[in-house]
Design a protein around this motif. Structure first.
Motif, short mmCIF file in Angstrom:
data_model
loop_
_atom_site.label_atom_id
_atom_site.label_comp_id
_atom_site.label_asym_id
_atom_site.label_seq_id
_atom_site.Cartn_x
_atom_site.Cartn_y
_atom_site.Cartn_z
N TYR A 91 9.92 -31.41 19.53
CA TYR A 91 10.18 -31.13 20.94
C TYR A 91 10.98 -32.22 21.63
N ARG A 92 10.80 -33.47 21.23
CA ARG A 92 11.39 -34.60 21.96
C ARG A 92 12.90 -34.48 22.17
N PRO A 93 13.71 -34.18 21.14
CA PRO A 93 15.15 -34.07 21.39
C PRO A 93 15.51 -32.91 22.31
N ILE A 94 14.75 -31.84 22.25
CA ILE A 94 15.02 -30.68 23.09
C ILE A 94 14.67 -31.00 24.54
N ARG A 95 13.58 -31.71 24.76
CA ARG A 95 13.18 -32.08 26.11
C ARG A 95 14.18 -33.03 26.76
N LYS A 96 14.87 -33.83 25.94
CA LYS A 96 15.89 -34.73 26.49
C LYS A 96 17.09 -33.94 27.01
N ILE A 97 17.41 -32.82 26.36
CA ILE A 97 18.57 -32.02 26.72
C ILE A 97 18.26 -31.06 27.88
#
Length: 96
Positions: free
Chosen positions: A56-62
């Motif tokens: 989830y972390r990279p998606i939440r950054k975008i």
């Protein structure tokens, strides 16, 4: 190549179910059907959280912040669906 595609398909299916279970569990916790004061529930919640946070972390950054609404699990599920229905079959056709 067939074995690699089959392993990837199994791993994607497992990831799919982990995300679904975590979503259902988060609803049950939010509506106080189950609570994290129970050790068993807390252990399961912690394990699921540790498995999904790196995804989830990279998606939440975008994605933009929607407050309490977290759409990153839905985005991951859509990506898994695309991988299983488009990318993996294309890999099989290219190899065969």
């Amino acid at each position: 190549m067939l074995v690699i595609v089959q392993i990837l398909s199994i791993l994607l299916t497992v990831a799919w179910w982990i995300i679904i279970i975590q979503a259902v569990m988060s609803w049950l916790i939010a509506f106080n059907v189950i609570n994290t004061y129970n050790d068993f529930v807390a252990n399961i919640w912690t394990a699921l959280d540790k498995m999904t946070q790196p995804i989830y972390r990279p998606i939440r950054k975008i994605m933009p912040d929607f407050g309490a609404l977290d759409l990153s699990p839905m985005v991951v599920l859509i990506l898994i669906l695309i991988l299983q229905s488009v990318i993996l079959p294309a890999m099989l056709r290219a190899a065969g």
